[in-house]
Design a protein around this motif. Structure first.
Motif, PDB file in Angstrom:
ATOM      1  N   ALA A  24      33.669  79.578  23.327  1.00  0.00           N
ATOM      2  CA  ALA A  24      34.939  79.373  22.724  1.00  0.00           C
ATOM      3  C   ALA A  24      35.027  78.031  22.455  1.00  0.00           C
ATOM      4  O   ALA A  24      35.661  77.721  21.176  1.00  0.00           O
ATOM      5  CB  ALA A  24      36.260  79.639  24.056  1.00  0.00           C
ATOM      6  N   GLY A  25      34.438  77.008  23.125  1.00  0.00           N
ATOM      7  CA  GLY A  25      34.491  75.592  22.630  1.00  0.00           C
ATOM      8  C   GLY A  25      33.543  75.449  21.435  1.00  0.00           C
ATOM      9  O   GLY A  25      34.078  74.752  20.676  1.00  0.00           O
ATOM     10  N   ALA A  26      32.470  76.032  21.531  1.00  0.00           N
ATOM     11  CA  ALA A  26      31.833  75.901  20.234  1.00  0.00           C
ATOM     12  C   ALA A  26      32.310  76.547  18.913  1.00  0.00           C
ATOM     13  O   ALA A  26      31.985  75.733  17.839  1.00  0.00           O
ATOM     14  CB  ALA A  26      30.330  76.467  20.505  1.00  0.00           C
ATOM     15  N   PHE A  30      39.593  80.464  20.927  1.00  0.00           N
ATOM     16  CA  PHE A  30      40.367  80.148  22.186  1.00  0.00           C
ATOM     17  C   PHE A  30      41.333  81.378  22.335  1.00  0.00           C
ATOM     18  O   PHE A  30      42.295  81.376  23.408  1.00  0.00           O
ATOM     19  CB  PHE A  30      41.130  78.879  22.429  1.00  0.00           C
ATOM     20  N   ASN A  31      41.150  82.470  21.650  1.00  0.00           N
ATOM     21  CA  ASN A  31      42.062  83.689  21.918  1.00  0.00           C
ATOM     22  C   ASN A  31      41.881  84.084  23.264  1.00  0.00           C
ATOM     23  O   ASN A  31      40.753  84.167  23.881  1.00  0.00           O
ATOM     24  CB  ASN A  31      41.299  84.915  21.070  1.00  0.00           C
ATOM     25  N   PRO A  32      43.052  84.238  24.084  1.00  0.00           N
ATOM     26  CA  PRO A  32      43.240  84.283  25.418  1.00  0.00           C
ATOM     27  C   PRO A  32      42.579  85.888  25.983  1.00  0.00           C
ATOM     28  O   PRO A  32      42.075  85.905  27.187  1.00  0.00           O
ATOM     29  CB  PRO A  32      44.720  84.351  25.672  1.00  0.00           C
ATOM     30  N   ILE A  33      42.127  86.725  24.827  1.00  0.00           N
ATOM     31  CA  ILE A  33      41.866  87.977  25.247  1.00  0.00           C
ATOM     32  C   ILE A  33      40.113  87.759  25.999  1.00  0.00           C
ATOM     33  O   ILE A  33      39.610  88.529  26.509  1.00  0.00           O
ATOM     34  CB  ILE A  33      41.568  89.068  24.155  1.00  0.00           C
ATOM     35  N   HIS A  34      39.796  86.549  25.477  1.00  0.00           N
ATOM     36  CA  HIS A  34      38.438  85.945  25.849  1.00  0.00           C
ATOM     37  C   HIS A  34      38.592  85.319  27.190  1.00  0.00           C
ATOM     38  O   HIS A  34      37.411  84.923  27.877  1.00  0.00           O
ATOM     39  CB  HIS A  34      37.641  85.496  24.865  1.00  0.00           C
ATOM     40  N   MET A  53      31.363  87.896  17.730  1.00  0.00           N
ATOM     41  CA  MET A  53      30.272  87.095  17.267  1.00  0.00           C
ATOM     42  C   MET A  53      29.356  86.333  18.292  1.00  0.00           C
ATOM     43  O   MET A  53      27.980  86.418  17.953  1.00  0.00           O
ATOM     44  CB  MET A  53      30.933  85.893  16.420  1.00  0.00           C
ATOM     45  N   PHE A  54      29.708  86.404  19.549  1.00  0.00           N
ATOM     46  CA  PHE A  54      28.945  85.941  20.824  1.00  0.00           C
ATOM     47  C   PHE A  54      27.785  87.087  20.915  1.00  0.00           C
ATOM     48  O   PHE A  54      26.780  86.933  20.887  1.00  0.00           O
ATOM     49  CB  PHE A  54      29.614  85.737  21.911  1.00  0.00           C
ATOM     50  N   THR A  55      28.408  88.415  21.019  1.00  0.00           N
ATOM     51  CA  THR A  55      27.561  89.576  21.172  1.00  0.00           C
ATOM     52  C   THR A  55      26.582  89.658  19.768  1.00  0.00           C
ATOM     53  O   THR A  55      25.354  90.050  20.128  1.00  0.00           O
ATOM     54  CB  THR A  55      28.333  90.696  21.300  1.00  0.00           C
ATOM     55  N   MET A  56      27.104  89.312  18.804  1.00  0.00           N
ATOM     56  CA  MET A  56      26.055  89.499  17.738  1.00  0.00           C
ATOM     57  C   MET A  56      25.123  88.310  17.784  1.00  0.00           C
ATOM     58  O   MET A  56      24.124  88.582  17.332  1.00  0.00           O
ATOM     59  CB  MET A  56      27.093  89.455  16.352  1.00  0.00           C
ATOM     60  N   ALA A  57      25.320  87.104  18.295  1.00  0.00           N
ATOM     61  CA  ALA A  57      24.635  86.161  18.361  1.00  0.00           C
ATOM     62  C   ALA A  57      23.556  86.539  19.470  1.00  0.00           C
ATOM     63  O   ALA A  57      22.203  86.246  19.155  1.00  0.00           O
ATOM     64  CB  ALA A  57      25.258  84.832  18.720  1.00  0.00           C
ATOM     65  N   LEU A  58      23.806  87.141  20.371  1.00  0.00           N
ATOM     66  CA  LEU A  58      22.752  87.500  21.417  1.00  0.00           C
ATOM     67  C   LEU A  58      21.762  88.485  20.796  1.00  0.00           C
ATOM     68  O   LEU A  58      20.608  88.517  20.841  1.00  0.00           O
ATOM     69  CB  LEU A  58      23.626  88.495  22.382  1.00  0.00           C
TER      70      LEU A  58
END
Length: 136
Positions: A24-26, A30-34, A53-58
């Motif tokens: 979220a910081g990167a 900061f959507n609160p669902i995360h 997008m984090f999952t996609m990055a993995l």
């Protein structure tokens, strides 16, 4: 030599709440669902979910680990079809990633089809990377 049908070495990644905070910081997302369990469930989610997008990055990491070159990805896309629910515990959520070379092209690129699973179910759809293969 890379050939159609070749499988990439599988990758398993544990996603924990701290990973979501760092992402979220990167990403400045900061959507609160995360991060907020109460709000996530109030909007109908099963709990706090990883950023798509984090999952996609993995999934992209699966490919870059295989090629040992992040710059080799020419094109990459996926659809988000199911969330990765991240519990607030030490184990987090296990994301299992696999990939297979679909075809190798005359221009020195290849298509890699990627599968990302959480709790045995796909979380990305049509996850495809076009990569530049190393010259031998």
């Amino acid at each position: 030599m890379t050939a159609p049908g070749d499988e990439l070495p599988p990758l398993e990644v544990r996603v924990r709440r701290a990973d979501l905070v760092r992402y979220a910081g990167a990403a400045l997302d900061f959507n609160p669902i995360h991060w907020n369990e109460k709000l996530a469930t109030e909007v109908g989610l099963p709990g706090v979910i990883a950023h798509g997008m984090f999952t996609m990055a993995l999934a992209g990491r699966l490919v870059t680990n295989w090629l040992d070159d992040p710059g080799a990805i020419v094109e990459y896309g996926a659809r988000f079809i199911r969330p990765v629910v991240v519990p607030n515990d030490a184990d987090g959520a296990l994301v299992e990633l696999t990939g297979k070379v679909k075809d190798v092209r005359e221009d020195g690129t290849a298509r890699v089809d990627i599968t990302a699973r959480f709790e045995g179910r796909a979380v990305l759809g049509k996850a495809i990377a076009i990569v530049r293969l190393p010259k031998n």
